[in-house]
Design an enzyme around this catalytic site. Sequence first.
Site, short mmCIF file in Angstrom:
data_model
loop_
_atom_site.label_atom_id
_atom_site.label_comp_id
_atom_site.label_asym_id
_atom_site.label_seq_id
_atom_site.Cartn_x
_atom_site.Cartn_y
_atom_site.Cartn_z
CB VAL A 46 -0.86 -0.04 1.27
CG1 VAL A 46 -1.84 -1.29 1.17
CG2 VAL A 46 -0.13 0.07 2.57
CG HIS A 97 -3.88 -6.45 -0.02
ND1 HIS A 97 -2.91 -7.02 0.48
CD2 HIS A 97 -4.94 -7.28 -0.23
CE1 HIS A 97 -3.14 -8.34 0.51
NE2 HIS A 97 -4.52 -8.42 -0.15
CB CYS A 105 -16.16 9.24 6.25
SG CYS A 105 -17.42 9.22 7.63
CB SER A 117 5.04 -14.92 3.45
OG SER A 117 3.70 -14.18 3.51
#
Length: 251
Positions: free
Chosen positions: A104, A120, A128, A191
């Site tokens: 991110v 992601h 909000c 991973s």
Amino acid sequence: MDAQLIQRAAKDILHSKKTIAFTGAGISVESGIPDFRGAQGLWEKYDPEEYAHIQAFYSNPDRVWLMLKEMFSLIMTAKPNPAHIGLAELERMGLLSSIVTQNVDGLHQAAGSKNVIEFHGTHRTLSCLKCSTKIDGTSLELEDLPPRCSRCSSLLKPDVVFFGEAIPWEAQVISLKESKSCNAVLVIGTSAVVYPAASIPYTAKEKGAIIIEINKESTPLTQEISDYLIRGSAGEILPAIVEEVKRGKGR
Ligand code: NAD
Ligand code: ZN
């Protein structure tokens, strides 16, 4: 670093009609952002399974924002490393179709990559949860965190995908398309245990793609689907592959 495997990867990239990269937190470790599994720094203090879960955000947003604030301060000062830059170079050479990233941090874009799918989400915008107002997070001062919605004054949540949240629809659709249509995947610094992200290389493999894994350690992919693992740090391996690709192109 295994010179023969570097050569093999360069050859595979040059022969592949369409190559994509699938990246995880490991590619940004050399930029100073700790990954989840390599236990150091941030995640010793904050267990990601607990703090990065959407329920934690709902039940104790102030506590989760303490973790986010530390993560943001690292991200905001981080610079792309030679691994990010190497991928951007491959794209410019017409040898990389897209990057599907679980990160991110925005470092692929900062390195110059254009076709980046953020599986992601991103830290750059916040929303909000009550009224859906979206704000630009890049101009926020760390002292102003946690920020509140200007319309309804609820706490804002960064547009990163927490555990327990859905993957952004568009990212899911495009990455599925990319994974089904590519001939090679560079899996770098993940991973490969967080789903549904980890299904991307499996989908590609089912369609016959070569899986080239670049990681400090072996993962479930290594035994199951990787054609080979180039073990070591991404910041050293990627530039070496790019050099080899350039040499191969000239031949
Ligand atoms: P992970 O922490 O589970 O795994 C990282 C992998 O990278 C490990 O296999 C590790 O051996 C390897 N690695 C570490 N340093 C490396 C290096 N220098 N070169 C090559 N490999 C290296 O990360 P994940 O699989 O991405 O899963 C964690 C989740 O947490 C992701 O969903 C991601 O969104 C999020 N996350 C993001 C960031 C970021 O944006 N930079 C940072 C931490 C966590
Ligand atoms: Zn609001």
